[in-house]
Design an enzyme around this catalytic site. Structure first.
Site, PDB file in Angstrom:
ATOM      1  N   SER A 137       0.848  -1.161   0.066  1.00 49.49           N
ATOM      2  CA  SER A 137       0.202  -0.051  -0.031  1.00 49.49           C
ATOM      3  C   SER A 137       0.880   1.175  -0.114  1.00 49.49           C
ATOM      4  O   SER A 137       2.022   1.112   0.056  1.00 49.49           O
ATOM      5  CB  SER A 137      -0.930   0.073   1.126  1.00 49.49           C
ATOM      6  N   TYR A 160      -0.578  -0.059  10.458  1.00 45.71           N
ATOM      7  CA  TYR A 160      -0.703  -0.573   9.081  1.00 45.71           C
ATOM      8  C   TYR A 160       0.086  -0.089   8.045  1.00 45.71           C
ATOM      9  O   TYR A 160       0.781  -1.233   7.573  1.00 45.71           O
ATOM     10  CB  TYR A 160      -2.171  -0.093   8.570  1.00 45.71           C
TER      11      TYR A 160
END
Ligand SMILES: NC(=O)c1ccc[n+]([C@@H]2O[C@H](COP(=O)([O-])OP(=O)(O)OC[C@H]3O[C@@H](n4cnc5c(N)ncnc54)[C@H](O)[C@@H]3O)[C@@H](O)[C@H]2O)c1
Length: 332
Positions: A137, A160
């Site tokens: 990501s 994350y």
């Protein structure tokens, strides 16, 4: 040419089902093993894109035959090793997805995203899997002067981002030490059909608008993201399987910076083309912890090395997404 045997972790989710649909549309006899713990994606979601056998851990064979689903967890090192038997390509999608759950429970995020990828890479190594595609990501990059690209030093803001960065680090190590051809793809904000369960902004706003609910923008709406339509994302995954690359990281997005305010305006305009009487109310709320202010990607490396070329601008992608929600919501 021998056909590829696929292993797709998280194959019952948004990106997984879209990928399986794409593989099967060009080869109806494709061999695809799917590992999913069904915490988010469901058996019904998978059955919308393929017919499959659901088998137990003990029934895993030397290589997959047609599509098969194994309910299991990437944190379980025995099952992750066994599912890699006879596999040529792993697309590792299973994860704790998104910033908010990682802020709520960083340990769970770490266990899913760090132990999970270590287990999958170990399976790949033990069974000499040739290719390993990892769904990373933009989050590892953190707060940066955009556009972000592969040469920037990562400074994750959220847990994350940290766990996805650890995944990238293991991919690098397993290529350089063990020769597993890993490719980490840093996805932008993906939207499109099959995202009904997602809480990302496009899916959430379409669902809320169609239900007559108020849309809440976090903060002032000036935060920016790079929104990529699912078909473009799938084409990037396929290109990274086909190209002979390993140990690489690629930004996979559109190179377009869009504020959440612009996205919302465009989305409401598109929604009104399909539902002229729709009345959409928008309010502004608190900023979310862990979110970065600006984020869009320079995709030159993916263009040059993979031949990646996104085909969907926001207008075209949002229309295709709304059409899918319309067809599947029963609201007409
Ligand atoms: N959707 C996006 O915008 C986006 C952006 C950047 C990166 N990604 C990454 O792409 C991947 C796929 O995302 P998605 O949008 O399809 O998410 P999703 O939640 O729709 O799908 C994830 C799937 O993984 C399964 N899963 C979760 N934890 C698991 C575990 N411990 N063991 C086995 N299966 C498990 C879930 O049941 C689900 O079916 C994720 O790794 C995510 O971090 C997504």
């Amino acid at each position: 040419m021998k056909q590829l045997n696929w292993l797709i972790t998280g194959g019952c989710g948004f990106i997984g089902t879209s990928l399986i649909q794409d593989i099967i549309s060009s080869n109806p006899n494709a061999n695809i093993r799917i590992l999913d713990n069904l915490s988010v994606g469901t058996v019904e979601d998978l059955s919308e894109v393929c017919s499959f056998n659901q088998i137990r851990h003990t029934q895993i064979t030397e290589s997959p035959c047609g599509c098969e689903l194994i309910e299991g967890d990437i944190r379980d090192s025995q099952i992750t090793e066994d599912v890699c038997k006879g596999i040529d390509v792993i697309v590792h999608l299973a994860a704790n997805t998104g910033v908010a759950p990682s802020v709520e429970n960083p340990r769970q995020d770490c266990e899913n995203n760090v132990i999970g990828i270590l287990n999958m890479l170990e399976g790949a190594r033990q069974h000499s899997v040739n290719k390993f595609i990892f769904a990373s990501s933009g989050a590892p990059l953190g707060e940066q002067e955009p556009p972000i690209h592969e040469e920037k030093v990562p400074r994750p803001v959220s847990p994350y981002g940290a766990s996805k960065l650890a995944g990238e680090a293991y991919c690098s190590a397993y290529y350089r030490t063990f020769g597993v051809k890993t490719v980490a793809l840093r996805f932008g904000n993906v939207y499109g059909p099959r995202s009904k369960h997602k809480s990302s902004v496009v899916a959430k706003f379409i669902k809320e608008a169609l239900a007559g609910e108020t849309l809440e923008i976090y903060g002032d709406g000036g935060q920016t993201r790079d929104f990529i339509y699912i078909k473009d994302l799938i084409s990037a995954i396929m290109l990274s399987v086909q190209n002979d690359v390993g140990g690489e990281v690629f930004q996979i997005a559109t190179y377009k910076e869009t504020t959440v305010n612009e996205l919302t305006k465009q989305l409401i305009k598109n929604l009104k083309e399909y539902y002229p009487n729709l009345n959409v109310r928008v309010i502004y709320g608190e900023n979310r912890l862990g979110d970065v202010r600006r984020n869009y990607s320079d995709i030159t490396k993916a263009k040059t090395i993979l031949g990646f070329e996104p085909q969907y601008d926001l207008n075209k992608g949002l229309k295709a997404t709304i059409e899918w929600f319309k067809e599947t919501s029963g609201l007409r």
